[in-house]
Design a protein around this motif. Structure first.
Motif, mmCIF file in Angstrom:
data_model
loop_
_atom_site.group_PDB
_atom_site.id
_atom_site.type_symbol
_atom_site.label_atom_id
_atom_site.label_comp_id
_atom_site.label_asym_id
_atom_site.label_seq_id
_atom_site.Cartn_x
_atom_site.Cartn_y
_atom_site.Cartn_z
ATOM 1 N N HIS A 134 46.865 39.806 18.492
ATOM 2 C CA HIS A 134 46.438 41.144 18.912
ATOM 3 C C HIS A 134 46.157 42.135 17.789
ATOM 4 O O HIS A 134 45.793 43.274 18.057
ATOM 5 C CB HIS A 134 47.510 41.751 19.817
ATOM 6 C CG HIS A 134 47.863 40.931 21.016
ATOM 7 N ND1 HIS A 134 46.927 40.261 21.759
ATOM 8 C CD2 HIS A 134 49.074 40.668 21.595
ATOM 9 C CE1 HIS A 134 47.530 39.626 22.763
ATOM 10 N NE2 HIS A 134 48.830 39.848 22.676
ATOM 11 N N THR A 149 49.800 39.245 26.977
ATOM 12 C CA THR A 149 48.555 38.494 26.854
ATOM 13 C C THR A 149 47.423 39.435 26.454
ATOM 14 O O THR A 149 47.543 40.663 26.546
ATOM 15 C CB THR A 149 48.199 37.808 28.173
ATOM 16 O OG1 THR A 149 47.933 38.820 29.159
ATOM 17 C CG2 THR A 149 49.346 36.918 28.660
ATOM 18 N N SER A 150 46.325 38.864 26.053
ATOM 19 C CA SER A 150 45.159 39.670 25.675
ATOM 20 C C SER A 150 44.694 40.534 26.839
ATOM 21 O O SER A 150 44.324 41.707 26.655
ATOM 22 C CB SER A 150 44.030 38.764 25.197
ATOM 23 O OG SER A 150 44.416 38.079 24.020
ATOM 24 N N ASP A 151 44.727 39.985 28.037
ATOM 25 C CA ASP A 151 44.299 40.745 29.217
ATOM 26 C C ASP A 151 45.273 41.861 29.576
ATOM 27 O O ASP A 151 44.902 42.795 30.297
ATOM 28 C CB ASP A 151 44.144 39.810 30.424
ATOM 29 C CG ASP A 151 42.981 38.846 30.269
ATOM 30 O OD1 ASP A 151 42.084 39.133 29.442
ATOM 31 O OD2 ASP A 151 42.975 37.812 30.963
ATOM 32 N N GLY A 152 46.495 41.771 29.076
ATOM 33 C CA GLY A 152 47.509 42.741 29.453
ATOM 34 C C GLY A 152 47.747 43.855 28.451
ATOM 35 O O GLY A 152 48.624 44.705 28.667
#
Length: 283
Positions: A66, A40-43
């Motif tokens: 990404h 994910t974007s947060d990861g």
């Protein structure tokens, strides 16, 4: 130690990259793997920090969403990725520092190389779509001397993309401009190279069709669709019915994967098996 590379994105299940790289790994008999990994974007930051410490990890391909967001997390970005403004391949360089490049442009241009080695009086490409894939396509075609007509649902976005990526005099148009027939009388195209490129997801399975009337294509144009699911799109069928040569999305996909494969595994992809690989990807 079995080395491995990955493709990361969100979602990731639809990616054909694992099938391509695994095919080549098997053909070469490498002790290696290539895996899909949903990130994910947060990861992103945690993913890269963990993989950098894993000596078996040889890099990853980067897919949507990404390709631009990942750039601040890298130690270096090469000139190609910087020109495109997007990264699709990451690999550990000296001292496991993370380096970024972009193989999309090379993959897109690969099936055109024979023509691009020829001399032309004029080169023009009508590029349909202003998303992430269009960045590599616009950059590559501009470098090869094409005058571009970039069409999108938002012409202002198209103009901004051209201003950022392509020097010279280029043009924009609303995507809807190409949906209806035209009686435009094209001039002599002898010695010219004309492309019609679908750089959008339109026509992909689950997406609306791409409305393009082939009266907008100059005689002798080549139709190029980067969509890979389905490989035989309505856009390409209509182009062929209208008498135009076609290039499908697997050409770009396999080409960009081959360039990335060498970064990951230090071996050239066995391209002599492309026909077999295409059969695997279309079954």
């Amino acid at each position: 130690m079995t080395i491995y590379a990955e493709v990361i994105g969100d979602p990731i299940a639809q990616s054909k990259s694992p099938a391509i790289h695994s095919f080549w790994i098997e053909k070469l008999g490498l002790d290696a793997e290539y895996r899909p990994c949903r990130v994910t974007s947060d990861g992103l930051a945690d993913y890269l920090a963990e993989r950098r410490e894993d000596l078996a990890w040889r890099g990853c391909n980067v897919t949507m969403p990404h390709k631009q967001a990942i750039q601040p997390h890298l130690s270096s970005i090469d000139d190609t990725a910087r020109a495109i403004g997007a990264v699709n391949t990451i690999y550990p360089a000296f001292d496991r520092m993370l380096a970024g490049t972009n193989t999309d442009m090379a993959g897109f241009l690969e099936p055109l190389r024979g023509r691009l080695e020829q001399q032309h009086y004029f080169r023009m490409a009508r590029v349909l779509g202003t998303g992430g894939a269009a960045r590599a396509i616009v950059t590559g075609l501009a470098k090869e001397g094409f005058t571009l007509v970039l069409a999108g649902r938002n012409p202002e976005k198209a103009a901004a993309l051209l201003d950022e990526l392509a020097e010279g005099e280029h043009h924009t148009a609303p995507l809807s401009h190409f949906a209806d027939p035209t009686d435009f009388d094209f001039d002599d195209r002898e010695g010219c190279c004309d492309l019609i490129v679908n750089a959008s997801p339109l026509g992909m399975r689950g997406q609306p069709p791409l409305a393009f009337d082939w009266s907008h294509a100059p005689p002798g144009s080549i139709a190029y669709d980067i969509v890979t699911d389905p490989v035989e799109t309505d856009f390409l069928k209509a182009a062929r019915d209208a008498g135009f040569e076609t290039i499908d999305g697997l050409s770009m996909l396999i080409g960009q994967a081959a360039a990335a494969f060498e970064y990951f595994f230090g071996e050239k992809a066995p391209r002599e098996h492309d026909a077999e690989l295409r059969g695997l990807l279309t079954t």
